[in-house]
Design an enzyme around this catalytic site. Structure first.
Site, PDB file in Angstrom:
ATOM      1  N   ILE A  61       0.855  -1.187   0.000  1.00 13.97           N
ATOM      2  CA  ILE A  61       0.000   0.000   0.000  1.00 13.97           C
ATOM      3  C   ILE A  61       0.891   1.238   0.000  1.00 13.97           C
ATOM      4  O   ILE A  61       1.533   1.554   1.001  1.00 13.97           O
ATOM      5  CB  ILE A  61      -0.976  -0.028   1.197  1.00 13.97           C
ATOM      6  CG1 ILE A  61      -1.810  -1.319   1.106  1.00 13.97           C
ATOM      7  CG2 ILE A  61      -1.846   1.225   1.220  1.00 13.97           C
ATOM      8  CD1 ILE A  61      -2.772  -1.530   2.253  1.00 13.97           C
TER       9      ILE A  61
ATOM     10  N   SER B 146       0.446   6.634  -3.255  1.00 17.30           N
ATOM     11  CA  SER B 146      -0.513   6.995  -4.303  1.00 17.30           C
ATOM     12  C   SER B 146      -1.472   5.860  -4.634  1.00 17.30           C
ATOM     13  O   SER B 146      -2.629   6.102  -4.937  1.00 17.30           O
ATOM     14  CB  SER B 146       0.214   7.379  -5.592  1.00 17.30           C
ATOM     15  OG  SER B 146       1.155   8.379  -5.347  1.00 17.30           O
TER      16      SER B 146
ATOM     17  N   ASP C 105       8.180  -0.453   2.559  1.00 20.84           N
ATOM     18  CA  ASP C 105       8.245  -0.928   1.170  1.00 20.84           C
ATOM     19  C   ASP C 105       9.683  -0.992   0.660  1.00 20.84           C
ATOM     20  O   ASP C 105      10.047  -1.897  -0.088  1.00 20.84           O
ATOM     21  CB  ASP C 105       7.365  -0.063   0.248  1.00 20.84           C
ATOM     22  CG  ASP C 105       7.621   1.433   0.414  1.00 20.84           C
ATOM     23  OD1 ASP C 105       8.370   1.840   1.332  1.00 20.84           O
ATOM     24  OD2 ASP C 105       7.065   2.216  -0.385  1.00 20.84           O
TER      25      ASP C 105
END
Lengths: 204, 204
Positions: free
Chosen positions: B6, B9, B74
């Site tokens: 997630i 953007s 991430d």
């Protein structure tokens, strides 16, 4: 004669001795009754500036050999300050241009340091940092603050060095002093653009 | 098991075969009834995500040796995809990280390509350009469009090359394919981050 460089964010006025930095509104308030020659990149202001009887747009005198048509007039003026060198303006944007014997060789643009910081901040609040002016460039960063400061400065520095060879760097603009601290063979002088205007007026 | 990354953007969902890219809202609409393990850097969404009974935050499984605390989850996952290399995520931001034998060495961040273009545009309408994907990097630019495209790409490329030595580049993200076309020894693979998550889950 007063000279003015009307930028995207501010107006810079040179009295032959020192440079005064003002907002557009304040500059017009304080100087509209004085004789002044100006160049401007602020297209939105052009109509308003034309109505000032004492102010004269001298853009057509700023002629840089081999420059391209849409190149900002302030970049051209800076490039006319010295006959050969690499010219950096570190303001709202950072412009980097190369001139040899008065002939423009090309150049490129980066966001200004504040524009970089705003770009990161707009991506995520987690990327909102205060620039680290004491950043060390000799090792890989290990924090978000340094990772962002390094991304900005190291990328500019490498790009400058790629094209610098033995050229001297001539730096102006609000973040010019900060940027020059990270670069070699660099001179910071906020009057450069006005030296360029004076050189252009002499020739014209 | 579905895996989701997630981002700031968009949401990227991996079914073990291919990656689907959706807005946050659309991802929740389409997938809230499905079993899904996720990582997220979108802090503003965390409370909402916690309320989804079928979705499980697996951030605490993503452990990269020597990574710093506030490093985006991430980026950590991407760095776990291969044991040694240089890892680039070209999304809202561009992150560039170095890992050797599973140990994080450091890294840095640049604005994403769209964030760069917006930063220039915000400075002046005169700097609003469409990125030139066919840009040549072997000569100094002579137009505003190329001067901006060059500023973005050449600065990223030089910074990558400074730290690359003989490392392979592993690139993911929405602008990863575009960026990889300008870089040497680069592999673009949009599943890398999910390979990293799977590697982390195996270890945990």
């Amino acid at each position: 004669m007063l000279l003015a460089d009307i930028g995207n964010s501010r107006v810079h006025i040179y009295n032959g001795d020192e440079v005064t930095h003002l907002s557009h509104q304040r500059a017009i308030e304080l100087y509209s009754h004085k004789q002044l020659h100006y160049i401007t990149v602020k297209h939105q202001l052009k109509d308003r500036l034309k109505k000032l009887d004492n102010w004269r747009d001298i853009s057509d005198k700023i002629i840089l050999k081999n420059a391209y048509d849409t190149m900002g007039i302030d970049r051209k003026a800076l490039c006319l300050s010295v006959s050969s060198g690499m010219f950096i303006s570190a303001g709202s944007a950072i412009t980097i241009d190369v001139v040899e014997n008065g002939v423009y060789q090309g150049g490129f643009l980066l966001p200004g340091i504040q524009a970089y910081l705003k770009a990161y901040m707009d991506i995520s609040p987690a990327l909102q940092i205060e620039f680290n002016p004491n950043l060390l460039l000799d090792k890989l960063p290990q924090t978000t603050r340094d990772g962002i400061s390094y991304g900005i400065i190291a990328s500019i520095k490498l790009l400058v060095e790629k094209h610098q060879s033995n050229k001297k760097l001539y730096i102006s603009g609000g973040d010019g002093l900060l940027l020059s601290s990270f670069l070699d063979n660099a001179v910071y002088d906020e009057t450069l653009i006005f030296q360029g205007i004076k050189n252009a007026l002499k020739k014209g």
